[in-house]
Design a protein around this motif. Structure first.
Motif, PDB file in Angstrom:
ATOM      1  N   UNK A 100     -10.333 -27.699  -2.318  1.00 52.92           N
ATOM      2  CA  UNK A 100     -10.115 -26.315  -1.742  1.00 52.92           C
ATOM      3  C   UNK A 100      -9.414 -26.131  -0.488  1.00 52.92           C
ATOM      4  N   UNK A 101      -8.499 -26.994  -0.174  1.00 55.20           N
ATOM      5  CA  UNK A 101      -7.796 -26.896   1.121  1.00 55.20           C
ATOM      6  C   UNK A 101      -6.475 -26.047   1.083  1.00 55.20           C
ATOM      7  N   UNK A 102      -6.088 -25.292   2.006  1.00 54.51           N
ATOM      8  CA  UNK A 102      -4.929 -24.255   1.892  1.00 54.51           C
ATOM      9  C   UNK A 102      -3.644 -24.987   2.772  1.00 54.51           C
ATOM     10  N   UNK A 103      -4.067 -26.044   3.472  1.00 51.93           N
ATOM     11  CA  UNK A 103      -2.844 -26.438   4.377  1.00 51.93           C
ATOM     12  C   UNK A 103      -3.157 -28.158   4.506  1.00 51.93           C
ATOM     13  N   UNK A 104      -2.419 -28.827   5.081  1.00 50.06           N
ATOM     14  CA  UNK A 104      -2.189 -30.452   5.138  1.00 50.06           C
ATOM     15  C   UNK A 104      -3.065 -30.588   6.462  1.00 50.06           C
ATOM     16  N   UNK A 105      -3.358 -29.780   7.319  1.00 55.00           N
ATOM     17  CA  UNK A 105      -3.724 -30.185   8.876  1.00 55.00           C
ATOM     18  C   UNK A 105      -5.354 -29.930   8.791  1.00 55.00           C
ATOM     19  N   UNK A 106      -5.861 -30.999   7.996  1.00 62.06           N
ATOM     20  CA  UNK A 106      -7.447 -31.009   7.764  1.00 62.06           C
ATOM     21  C   UNK A 106      -8.288 -31.023   8.962  1.00 62.06           C
TER      22      UNK A 106
ATOM     23  N   UNK B  94       5.954 -34.979  12.165  1.00 58.96           N
ATOM     24  CA  UNK B  94       5.946 -34.400  13.377  1.00 58.96           C
ATOM     25  C   UNK B  94       7.157 -33.105  13.398  1.00 58.96           C
ATOM     26  N   UNK B  95       7.927 -33.282  12.418  1.00 61.39           N
ATOM     27  CA  UNK B  95       9.131 -32.132  12.606  1.00 61.39           C
ATOM     28  C   UNK B  95       8.488 -30.756  12.078  1.00 61.39           C
ATOM     29  N   UNK B  96       7.385 -30.958  11.597  1.00 61.86           N
ATOM     30  CA  UNK B  96       6.570 -29.748  11.021  1.00 61.86           C
ATOM     31  C   UNK B  96       5.325 -29.446  12.048  1.00 61.86           C
ATOM     32  N   UNK B  97       5.345 -30.222  13.363  1.00 60.68           N
ATOM     33  CA  UNK B  97       4.430 -29.883  14.319  1.00 60.68           C
ATOM     34  C   UNK B  97       2.943 -30.261  14.434  1.00 60.68           C
ATOM     35  N   UNK B  98       3.175 -31.696  13.617  1.00 59.73           N
ATOM     36  CA  UNK B  98       1.657 -32.626  13.527  1.00 59.73           C
ATOM     37  C   UNK B  98       1.679 -33.992  13.550  1.00 59.73           C
ATOM     38  N   UNK B  99       0.774 -34.737  13.778  1.00 59.09           N
ATOM     39  CA  UNK B  99       0.479 -36.094  13.544  1.00 59.09           C
ATOM     40  C   UNK B  99      -0.532 -36.612  12.718  1.00 59.09           C
ATOM     41  N   UNK B 100      -0.618 -37.904  12.837  1.00 55.38           N
ATOM     42  CA  UNK B 100      -1.682 -38.633  12.059  1.00 55.38           C
ATOM     43  C   UNK B 100      -3.153 -38.056  12.032  1.00 55.38           C
ATOM     44  N   UNK B 101      -3.376 -37.861  13.401  1.00 55.80           N
ATOM     45  CA  UNK B 101      -4.781 -37.381  13.547  1.00 55.80           C
ATOM     46  C   UNK B 101      -4.956 -36.181  12.872  1.00 55.80           C
ATOM     47  N   UNK B 102      -3.942 -35.313  12.881  1.00 54.44           N
ATOM     48  CA  UNK B 102      -4.052 -33.894  12.532  1.00 54.44           C
ATOM     49  C   UNK B 102      -4.263 -33.605  10.993  1.00 54.44           C
ATOM     50  N   UNK B 103      -3.674 -34.654  10.218  1.00 47.69           N
ATOM     51  CA  UNK B 103      -3.780 -34.765   8.689  1.00 47.69           C
ATOM     52  C   UNK B 103      -4.953 -35.734   8.185  1.00 47.69           C
ATOM     53  N   UNK B 104      -5.860 -36.006   9.182  1.00 46.56           N
ATOM     54  CA  UNK B 104      -6.827 -36.878   8.388  1.00 46.56           C
ATOM     55  C   UNK B 104      -8.290 -36.365   9.174  1.00 46.56           C
TER      56      UNK B 104
END
Length: 282
Positions: free
Chosen positions: A43-49, A259-269
């Motif tokens: 039920x997420x709405x974007x990748x930056x969990x 990173x092109x879209x503004x985030x990194x590995x910590x951002x998506x986990x």
């Protein structure tokens, strides 16, 4: 709170596989190689969990804050990407303590019995005194919080793009001194009251703007997944991380698209500690 280096499971949004399949596939390969428990957040709405998922207070309790990022609210079309963390927590059977405080999870770096946040949280919770807000934040997070300045050239205001734990008492700081010495000096001044500090640095002829993302690496237990961009800084970042984390396994994956879209590995986990890994879908 439980820091990532004491976690044993990692989760990702379904959007990581859909929108950044090469990053998702590389992560899954690493998790399977090192037998890391992993799962998909429903039920997420974007990748930056990292930004909307609850903060783990102890083995059984989580803090669910109000996720209302100004950088999404400023554009009406972007507000549809705000995930309802209460709904997600219910789906996952997570026992949450609710807070009305407006917080981004990426602005909470857990280190030992403390946390580090930028002062952007004061802007997001305007209308109350900073003294009251500091007390309230520490009460809700159930730990001491060290506040560092917000670099207003960076709209997100997340501390996970600035520091990373080295131990319960030591932090690793990104290479701010290479391009903003005054800001770096103030951050060091604040942090040094509570922590020992080490710093990343890159000796290159031409600096790459993506070098901030090295500090935003993924940590789950003793596994580190470090970004790579096929640039000169890659090898220097790897050698420094191996030096600072001698007891960790270090893997690398290319995350140029993230990173092109503004985030990194910590951002998506999103990492958590589970007493039984049966709670994680493998």
């Amino acid at each position: 709170m439980i820091p990532d280096y004491k976690s044993n499971a990692v989760y990702m949004s379904v959007w990581l596989e859909r929108d950044y399949n090469e990053v998702y596939a590389a992560l899954i390969k690493i998790f399977k190689k090192h037998r890391i428990a992993y799962g998909i957040i429903p039920a997420t709405k974007d990748v930056w969990c990292r930004d909307y998922m609850p903060l783990q207070l102890d083995a059984d309790r989580y803090l669910c804050y109000t996720y209302r990022p100004d950088y999404l609210l400023k554009k009406s079309c972007d507000s549809k990407y705000i995930t309802d963390s209460i709904e997600v927590s219910k789906y996952m059977g997570i026992n949450v303590k609710k807070s009305s405080l407006v917080i981004d999870g990426g602005n909470v770096v857990k280190i030992g019995d403390k946390a580090i946040m930028t002062e952007k949280v004061f802007y997001e919770n305007s209308g109350v005194s900073s003294k009251w807000l500091k007390r309230k934040i520490q009460n809700h997070l159930e730990c001491e919080v060290v506040f560092i300045p917000w670099d207003k050239y960076e709209i997100y205001g997340h501390s996970d793009g600035i520091v990373k734990p080295l131990s319960d008492t030591t932090v690793l700081m990104t290479n701010y001194q290479d391009y903003d010495k005054e800001y770096s000096k103030e951050v060091v001044k604040r942090l040094s009251k509570k922590f020992e500090i080490e710093m990343l640095s890159y000796n290159v002829e031409k600096k790459d703007s993506r070098s901030w993302a090295y500090i935003n690496f993924l940590t789950v237990g003793n596994l580190i997944v470090l970004p790579v961009f096929n640039i000169e800084e890659d090898e220097q970042a790897l050698s420094q991380i191996k030096l600072y984390y001698p007891n960790c396994i270090v893997e690398q994956i290319n995350i140029a698209s993230l990173v092109k879209d503004g985030g990194g590995l910590n951002c998506v986990t999103w990492c958590r500690y589970c007493e039984s890994v049966d709670c994680v879908f493998m």
